[in-house]
Design a protein around this motif. Structure first.
Motif, PDB file in Angstrom:
ATOM      1  N   GLY A 367       0.808  -1.212   0.000  1.00 14.99           N
ATOM      2  CA  GLY A 367       0.000   0.000   0.000  1.00 14.99           C
ATOM      3  C   GLY A 367       0.845   1.267   0.000  1.00 14.99           C
ATOM      4  N   GLN A 368       0.150   2.379   0.171  1.00 14.33           N
ATOM      5  CA  GLN A 368       0.788   3.701   0.133  1.00 14.33           C
ATOM      6  C   GLN A 368       0.821   4.302   1.539  1.00 14.33           C
ATOM      7  OE1 GLN A 368      -0.200   6.760  -2.982  1.00 14.33           O
ATOM      8  NE2 GLN A 368      -1.117   7.864  -1.264  1.00 14.33           N
ATOM      9  N   THR A 369       1.956   4.852   1.901  1.00 14.25           N
ATOM     10  CA  THR A 369       2.083   5.558   3.179  1.00 14.25           C
ATOM     11  C   THR A 369       2.659   6.935   2.942  1.00 14.25           C
ATOM     12  OG1 THR A 369       4.286   4.590   3.566  1.00 14.25           O
ATOM     13  CG2 THR A 369       2.395   3.456   4.534  1.00 14.25           C
ATOM     14  N   ILE A 370       2.239   7.884   3.764  1.00 12.80           N
ATOM     15  CA  ILE A 370       2.763   9.254   3.707  1.00 12.80           C
ATOM     16  C   ILE A 370       3.259   9.587   5.110  1.00 12.80           C
ATOM     17  CG2 ILE A 370       2.237  11.674   3.286  1.00 12.80           C
ATOM     18  CD1 ILE A 370       0.032  10.797   1.386  1.00 12.80           C
ATOM     19  N   ARG A 371       4.550   9.922   5.196  1.00 11.17           N
ATOM     20  CA  ARG A 371       5.171  10.195   6.491  1.00 11.17           C
ATOM     21  C   ARG A 371       5.887  11.533   6.454  1.00 11.17           C
ATOM     22  NH1 ARG A 371       6.482   4.579   5.821  1.00 11.17           N
ATOM     23  NH2 ARG A 371       5.472   3.272   7.402  1.00 11.17           N
ATOM     24  N   TRP A 372       6.061  12.104   7.663  1.00  9.19           N
ATOM     25  CA  TRP A 372       6.895  13.296   7.778  1.00  9.19           C
ATOM     26  C   TRP A 372       8.137  12.948   8.571  1.00  9.19           C
ATOM     27  CZ3 TRP A 372       1.899  13.107   9.843  1.00  9.19           C
ATOM     28  CH2 TRP A 372       1.812  12.894  11.205  1.00  9.19           C
TER      29      TRP A 372
END
Length: 372
Positions: A367-372
């Motif tokens: 899947g897709q993850t968005i992190r800072w």
């Protein structure tokens, strides 16, 4: 200089001044493509002050048509899935479904695509064909493939490109599936928004190639991401910032909400974070990843306005209202939506509220993850 040439030159100067148009090869490509040739079918102009939002058609030869073509603005070219300017006299109050993107955004994205001469590019979303033409002027038509979902939009773009003497590979179909016959590509660029980067785009981009696409959701906040495809079939890269927004690809549009639940039910508590946080672009982008299926609406209730998040698939909802400087939230359903938003925003604040340019998007088979 003719009026058209002068308007074109002024647009190029504006894009250069605002930093969208940065390098000589793209300046030459933009100079070679007159935008009005891709708007001969006209466009829709917003009726100032209209409630609900209304649009009026501006056709070729109408007052303001040529000036509008060279304004650095997005121009609506289709409404309600089928209606074009030549179909309307007067006003229409329906939802836009296709547009000609702001020229400065088109050129900014093409610059951000970081192409080299001879690069093979797949464009998702042909639209009017303007950006396709600029790609052809820069790379040669033999290196450009463009996919358009809407058959009528695709036909008009094909005609406009043909009049301009450009014959790239044009495909009518679902751009989310890419174009396997032409793969692999060095670059994929999308002029529609997506919730998640499709697997097909990664599979059809050569290792080391780039995907440039706007990632967003149903809370009305999105950002441009530039992903590098890796040898193992994954992709990752930064958000580029700037508050970039496109119409979502039609298969990624939110489902209809249907019959609304009874918002008087549910468990109420004092909210740690108020709904006004969703008025901010960045915090809204952060929040949407915690409630990816939620849509936002406002409803009058008991003499006040309530902000509502509702997930049509799960039936979960959260309704917030302000009273005396304090926020309260009622929630019901299988998931506590506002609990998830507060937890996500709390982690973001604890990290120092990093700007979106510090975020990274990663796409793997999981899947897709968005992190800072």
């Amino acid at each position: 200089m003719t009026d058209q040439s002068q308007l074109h030159r002024q647009l190029l100067d504006r894009m250069t001044a605002n930093g969208s148009l940065r390098t000589e090869p793209w300046k030459q490509a933009a100079a070679a493509v007159p935008r009005h040739e891709f708007l001969r079918g006209g466009f829709f102009r917003l009726v100032t002050g209209s409630v609900p939002t209304a649009w009026e058609s501006v056709r070729e030869g109408d007052e303001g048509w040529l000036e509008g073509c060279y304004a650095d603005e997005s121009l609506v070219t289709q409404i309600a899935g089928t209606i074009v300017p030549e179909d309307i006299r007067g006003q229409i109050m329906r939802q836009p479904t296709s547009s000609s993107t702001v020229p400065s955004l088109v050129l900014r994205m093409l610059e951000d695509l970081q192409v080299e001469p001879g690069a093979k590019v797949l464009e998702i979303g042909t639209g009017t064909g303007y950006s396709t033409a600029v790609l052809c002027a820069r790379l040669g038509e033999e290196n450009v493939t463009s996919i358009e979902y809407d058959e009528d939009v695709a036909a008009r773009a094909r005609t406009a490109l043909g009049h301009a003497g450009m014959y790239p590979t044009l495909v009518t179909g679902d751009g989310l599936l890419g174009h396997g016959e032409g793969a692999p590509f060095d670059r994929i660029i999308a002029t529609c928004g997506v919730r998640t980067i499709p697997d097909a785009w990664i599979e059809q981009t050569r290792p080391g190639g780039l995907i440039l696409a706007t990632v967003g959701g149903w809370l009305g906040s999105s950002e441009l991401a530039r992903l590098t495809v890796h040898d193992d079939g994954t992709a990752s890269g930064p958000l580029l910032g700037g508050g970039v927004s496109f119409m979502l690809a039609r298969p990624h549009m939110p489902p209809p909400l249907g019959l609304l639940p009874d918002f008087s039910e549910g468990k109420e508590r004092e909210a740690v974070i108020g709904a006004d946080v969703l008025d901010n672009w960045t915090s809204r982008f952060v929040a949407k990843s915690s409630v990816p299926g939620a849509q936002r609406l406002t409803l009058p209730r008991d003499g006040r306005t309530e902000d509502v998040l509702i997930d049509a698939e799960s039936g979960s909802w959260a309704a917030l209202y302000e009273d005396g400087g304090r926020w309260a939230v009622r929630q019901d359903g299988s998931g506590a939506l506002w609990d998830a938003v507060e937890e996500q925003l709390g982690r973001w604040h604890a990290a120092g509220s990093p700007v979106l340019e510090e975020f990274t998007v990663s796409v793997t088979p999981h899947g897709q993850t968005i992190r800072w």
